[in-house]
Design a protein around this motif. Structure first.
Motif, short mmCIF file in Angstrom:
data_model
loop_
_atom_site.label_atom_id
_atom_site.label_comp_id
_atom_site.label_asym_id
_atom_site.label_seq_id
_atom_site.Cartn_x
_atom_site.Cartn_y
_atom_site.Cartn_z
N SER A 289 -17.77 -13.55 -19.51
CA SER A 289 -19.21 -13.67 -19.72
C SER A 289 -19.52 -13.78 -21.20
N ARG B 110 -21.55 -8.80 -18.52
CA ARG B 110 -22.26 -9.62 -17.54
C ARG B 110 -23.64 -9.02 -17.28
N ASP C 217 -27.67 -11.48 -15.94
CA ASP C 217 -26.77 -12.62 -15.73
C ASP C 217 -26.62 -12.90 -14.24
N ILE D 180 -26.05 -21.61 -16.72
CA ILE D 180 -25.10 -20.50 -16.58
C ILE D 180 -24.19 -20.79 -15.41
#
Length: 280
Positions: free
Chosen positions: A42, A47, A51, A269
């Motif tokens: 990450s 994370r 996220d 992402i």
């Protein structure tokens, strides 16, 4: 059945509705930065729940963009001064903010006064029509933060009032009773574990009425911790993590000194929450 008789009624199953957001910005402190949920893959090495939310919101939305401006140790005024302007400049249509927890931990932290500052902040964040999501504080009764439980409850009531006043969304961590499970907390007893972040992400998505793939917690059976074991682990956490935190406060230092936002610019992402081939 005659020609005049109606045929059998077939119930229509509605298809999941796509969510309306295309750009998400997260504001806050260590909780939103993702501390307690380390992941070398990450951005920034952590994370975290934000996220995980962004990963789910990215499903079937290949152009969905996400920025995370949160920095550990930040007080509410620092979030206002350092994150709100940059967040608005990114023109998000979805904003999450979790702020005020570090202020409550300070001696004399007044939940009513902190909430007054948050009220003004939420009004600014919603100026351009973005959906603003505010997270309440969790019930910390069984952690080393138990001393601020009453202040957290008062702050949460203020937060719910603020959300109603500004047509914001209140994502209620206090009501998420799963967070009382010791497995939800990291070793420092100050931050959430990966399991805790996962559970909070699912709650936020449910609050937004977004279809997601985060399954309810189904852990393997573990030996129940005795009261003595849980308490001894709290003492270890206090010695290794909470005491250094107190010393930093006395020295007017912050765990976020020298730390910058892990995702200062909105971008796509890709991670475990994305369907196969999404990054191709």
């Amino acid at each position: 059945m005659t020609a005049n008789q109606p045929g059998p009624q077939v119930e229509e199953v509605p298809y999941p509705q796509p969510h309306p957001w295309s750009r998400y910005v997260a504001l806050g402190d260590s909780f939103t930065e993702g501390i307690g949920d380390p992941n070398p893959e990450s951005v920034g090495g952590n994370r975290g729940w934000a996220d995980r939310v962004a990963e789910e919101l990215s499903r079937d939305h290949p152009s969905f963009a996400y920025a995370n401006l949160a920095v550990r140790g930040r007080l509410l005024q620092q979030i206002a001064d350092q994150q709100v302007g940059p967040a608005l400049a990114l023109k998000p249509d979805l904003i999450t903010i979790s702020a005020g927890g570090n202020d409550l931990l300070r001696p004399g932290g007044d939940p009513d006064r902190i909430a007054e500052r948050l009220d003004a902040l939420v009004q600014i964040l919603g100026t351009n029509g973005a959906t603003v999501v505010m997270l309440t504080g969790p019930d910390v009764r069984d952690t080393v933060l138990g001393s601020i439980r009453a202040k957290t409850a008062i702050y949460n009531e203020n937060l719910r009032t603020i959300a109603a006043r500004h047509d914001a969304v209140a994502a209620d961590m206090w009501a998420l009773r799963l967070l009382l499970n010791p497995q939800m907390w990291a070793a420092d007893r100050l931050h959430f574990s990966p399991l805790g972040h996962h559970t909070i992400a699912a709650m936020v998505l449910d609050t937004l009425a977004v279809e997601h793939t985060l399954e309810p917690l189904r852990p393997k059976d573990l030996p129940a911790k005795s009261w003595r074991t849980a308490r001894s682990e709290d003492f270890v956490g206090a010695r290794e993590f909470f005491v250094p935190w107190v010393l930093r406060r006395l020295r007017h230092q912050s765990s976020g000194d020298g730390v910058t936002a892990k995702r200062p610019e909105p971008g796509t992402i890709f991670g475990p929450g994305m369907p196969p081939g999404a990054a191709d």
